[in-house]
Design a protein around this motif. Structure first.
Motif, PDB file in Angstrom:
ATOM      1  N   ARG A  95      15.086 -28.928  53.386  1.00 24.71           N
ATOM      2  CA  ARG A  95      15.209 -27.556  52.887  1.00 24.71           C
ATOM      3  C   ARG A  95      16.449 -27.374  52.014  1.00 24.71           C
ATOM      4  NH1 ARG A  95      11.902 -24.002  54.643  1.00 24.71           N
ATOM      5  NH2 ARG A  95      11.472 -25.009  56.634  1.00 24.71           N
ATOM      6  N   GLU A  96      17.510 -28.126  52.302  1.00 26.68           N
ATOM      7  CA  GLU A  96      18.759 -28.002  51.546  1.00 26.68           C
ATOM      8  C   GLU A  96      18.728 -28.756  50.216  1.00 26.68           C
ATOM      9  OE1 GLU A  96      21.586 -29.446  54.366  1.00 26.68           O
ATOM     10  OE2 GLU A  96      21.791 -27.508  55.398  1.00 26.68           O
ATOM     11  N   SER A  97      17.680 -29.534  49.968  1.00 27.45           N
ATOM     12  CA  SER A  97      17.573 -30.317  48.734  1.00 27.45           C
ATOM     13  C   SER A  97      16.994 -29.465  47.601  1.00 27.45           C
ATOM     14  CB  SER A  97      16.681 -31.544  48.960  1.00 27.45           C
ATOM     15  OG  SER A  97      17.214 -32.375  49.970  1.00 27.45           O
ATOM     16  N   ASP A  98      17.448 -29.744  46.376  1.00 27.41           N
ATOM     17  CA  ASP A  98      16.928 -29.020  45.204  1.00 27.41           C
ATOM     18  C   ASP A  98      15.601 -29.598  44.732  1.00 27.41           C
ATOM     19  OD1 ASP A  98      19.237 -27.177  44.625  1.00 27.41           O
ATOM     20  OD2 ASP A  98      20.286 -29.092  44.545  1.00 27.41           O
ATOM     21  N   ASP A 136       6.260 -24.580  56.121  1.00 27.39           N
ATOM     22  CA  ASP A 136       6.297 -23.388  55.270  1.00 27.39           C
ATOM     23  C   ASP A 136       5.438 -22.264  55.846  1.00 27.39           C
ATOM     24  OD1 ASP A 136       8.048 -24.462  53.455  1.00 27.39           O
ATOM     25  OD2 ASP A 136       6.548 -24.945  51.929  1.00 27.39           O
ATOM     26  N   GLU A 189       9.091 -16.551  41.222  1.00 26.36           N
ATOM     27  CA  GLU A 189       9.798 -17.632  41.929  1.00 26.36           C
ATOM     28  C   GLU A 189      11.151 -17.150  42.430  1.00 26.36           C
ATOM     29  OE1 GLU A 189      11.996 -21.682  40.688  1.00 26.36           O
ATOM     30  OE2 GLU A 189      10.007 -21.451  39.806  1.00 26.36           O
ATOM     31  N   ARG A 193      12.843 -17.290  46.217  1.00 20.41           N
ATOM     32  CA  ARG A 193      13.690 -18.487  46.187  1.00 20.41           C
ATOM     33  C   ARG A 193      14.522 -18.648  47.459  1.00 20.41           C
ATOM     34  NH1 ARG A 193      16.735 -19.034  40.723  1.00 20.41           N
ATOM     35  NH2 ARG A 193      14.610 -19.513  40.027  1.00 20.41           N
ATOM     36  N   ALA A 194      14.953 -17.533  48.038  1.00 17.28           N
ATOM     37  CA  ALA A 194      15.825 -17.596  49.219  1.00 17.28           C
ATOM     38  C   ALA A 194      15.144 -18.245  50.424  1.00 17.28           C
ATOM     39  CB  ALA A 194      16.297 -16.191  49.588  1.00 17.28           C
ATOM     40  N   TYR A 195      13.807 -18.303  50.423  1.00 12.75           N
ATOM     41  CA  TYR A 195      13.091 -18.926  51.538  1.00 12.75           C
ATOM     42  C   TYR A 195      13.214 -20.457  51.514  1.00 12.75           C
ATOM     43  CZ  TYR A 195      10.810 -14.430  52.473  1.00 12.75           C
ATOM     44  OH  TYR A 195      10.564 -13.119  52.782  1.00 12.75           O
ATOM     45  N   SER A 196      13.583 -21.020  50.379  1.00 11.82           N
ATOM     46  CA  SER A 196      13.702 -22.482  50.223  1.00 11.82           C
ATOM     47  C   SER A 196      12.455 -23.206  50.727  1.00 11.82           C
ATOM     48  CB  SER A 196      14.938 -23.009  50.973  1.00 11.82           C
ATOM     49  OG  SER A 196      16.112 -22.521  50.402  1.00 11.82           O
ATOM     50  N   LEU A 198       9.611 -25.657  51.336  1.00  7.43           N
ATOM     51  CA  LEU A 198       9.609 -27.109  51.152  1.00  7.43           C
ATOM     52  C   LEU A 198       8.589 -27.539  50.103  1.00  7.43           C
ATOM     53  CD1 LEU A 198       9.813 -28.188  54.918  1.00  7.43           C
ATOM     54  CD2 LEU A 198      11.678 -27.629  53.358  1.00  7.43           C
ATOM     55  N   LYS A 201       9.410 -27.114  46.193  1.00  7.14           N
ATOM     56  CA  LYS A 201      10.413 -27.959  45.547  1.00  7.14           C
ATOM     57  C   LYS A 201       9.739 -28.953  44.596  1.00  7.14           C
ATOM     58  CE  LYS A 201      13.547 -27.578  49.463  1.00  7.14           C
ATOM     59  NZ  LYS A 201      14.531 -26.728  48.802  1.00  7.14           N
TER      60      LYS A 201
END
Length: 366
Positions: A95-98, A136, A189, A193-196, A198, A201
């Protein structure tokens, strides 16, 4: 600009071998699942032949290439979305990955255990994607009842819009498709976006093949993977992580000889790192002089003041003008002085959309 790419995949597909080849590190590798527990992190330089040419022209004391941070995340097995295995801990890293590099096992080896007991690349992709989809779905199911109450009241237009987008995402996920299949416009989007999520991505499928399969024609299964990736707007690269690791440990001369023997012009990792860079929507500008040649990463579509802020926040605050010369113009001229004589330099203001390869000097005042 700090950006993070997560390396994901099922256990024992070669993620850590690939990570070690890219970073020059020696994270533990084993033939058994779940050797990687704590995520491994390394910074990788982005290969760029343009920077090499600029170094020849400016002969700087220091060279700083663009870079990306890669994170080697532990294997995600079946049930990870429900917390089984090492699931919850590592879904956080995802989740922390761009963006994600999904390593898919296509090589056969009696020494390296396959968790499923067979080599089935397309099925493995579906298996991991399902875990991300389930994760998700769980996020949306927790949020959507509260949001629906606000949306039904019609008093908050933002909640109505957010609910509509989440509902579309939910319906897509329930059909076992990733959110990226929706190809959401940028304004929508941004709202979620704050939901990140998966499955929203960007993803690069890295097919880890055997040495014997290098330069071979694609199998029917690999063609199927490429077709799937094209539909969802993803990319595919094929490399042998084991060979790339061996190449990364060689001297420059031996590396060149080994590549020639394999019939390759450059390491496959170069293509993978560049593809990851493109995946993130990144481009490069250069600042050059006798002191250093520096490649700077920025998001495609940024205007001059924003790109100046990538170098230093003060540059954006006090932005006046940007002195620009295009890379091709500089190469054509052969030197900065000659480029000035040929009127290749130009001054650009706050509305200038920076172009990939621009050589820039920012004028600013505090």
């Amino acid at each position: 600009m700090s950006l993070k790419v997560g390396i994901v995949g099922l256990p024992n597909v070669g993620k850590t071998t690939l990570f070690n080849a890219m970073t020059g590190l020696d994270a533990p590798v084993s033939s058994f699942p779940y050797t990687t527990i704590d995520a491994n992190v390394g910074v990788v330089s982005v290969p760029d032949e343009r920077l090499d040419r600029l170094v020849e022209i400016y002969k700087p004391k220091k060279v700083v290439p663009a870079s990306i941070e890669f994170v080697d995340i532990a294997g995600i097995g079946a049930g990870a979305s429900k917390g089984e295995g090492l699931g919850n801990q590592f879904l956080v890293s995802v989740r922390e990955s761009d963006a994600l590099v999904h390593v898919v096992r296509c090589f056969k080896s009696s020494e390296v255990i396959s968790e499923s007991g067979k080599i089935a690349p397309y099925e493995d992709i579906e298996s991991l994607n399902l875990e991300l989809i389930f994760a998700d779905i769980e996020v949306i199911e927790k949020r959507i009842p509260k949001l629906k109450k606000k949306a039904d009241s019609k008093t908050d237009p933002e909640s109505v819009k957010e609910y509509e987008i989440l509902k579309r995402c939910y319906d897509t996920l329930k059909e076992m498709h990733p959110i990226r299949d929706l190809h959401l416009p940028l304004d929508e989007e941004k709202i979620i976006r704050a939901y990140s999520f998966l499955t929203m991505k960007p993803i690069l499928y890295c097919l880890n093949i055997s040495e014997s399969d290098i330069n071979k024609e694609d199998s029917s299964e690999i063609k199927q993977i490429k077709e799937m990736a094209e539909k969802e707007g993803s990319k595919v690269v094929m490399i042998s992580a084991e060979i790339e690791y061996e190449i990364s440990r060689l001297s420059l001369e031996d590396k060149k000889m080994f590549l020639e023997e394999l019939g390759l012009s450059r390491p496959g990792l170069n293509e993978m790192v560049k593809a990851s860079y493109d995946l993130l929507g990144l481009e490069t500008i250069f600042t050059c002089g006798e002191k250093d040649c520096h490649a700077w990463t920025y998001k495609k579509g940024m205007k001059a003041p924003q790109v100046a802020g990538v170098i230093h926040t003060d540059f954006e605050k006090g932005f006046i003008k940007a002195e620009i010369i295009g890379y091709e113009d500089l190469i054509k001229a052969g030197s900065e002085q000659k480029a000035k004589e040929l009127n290749y330099f130009r001054l650009e203001g706050k509305e200038y959309l920076v172009k990939d390869g621009d050589i820039v000097h920012f004028r600013f005042n505090l």
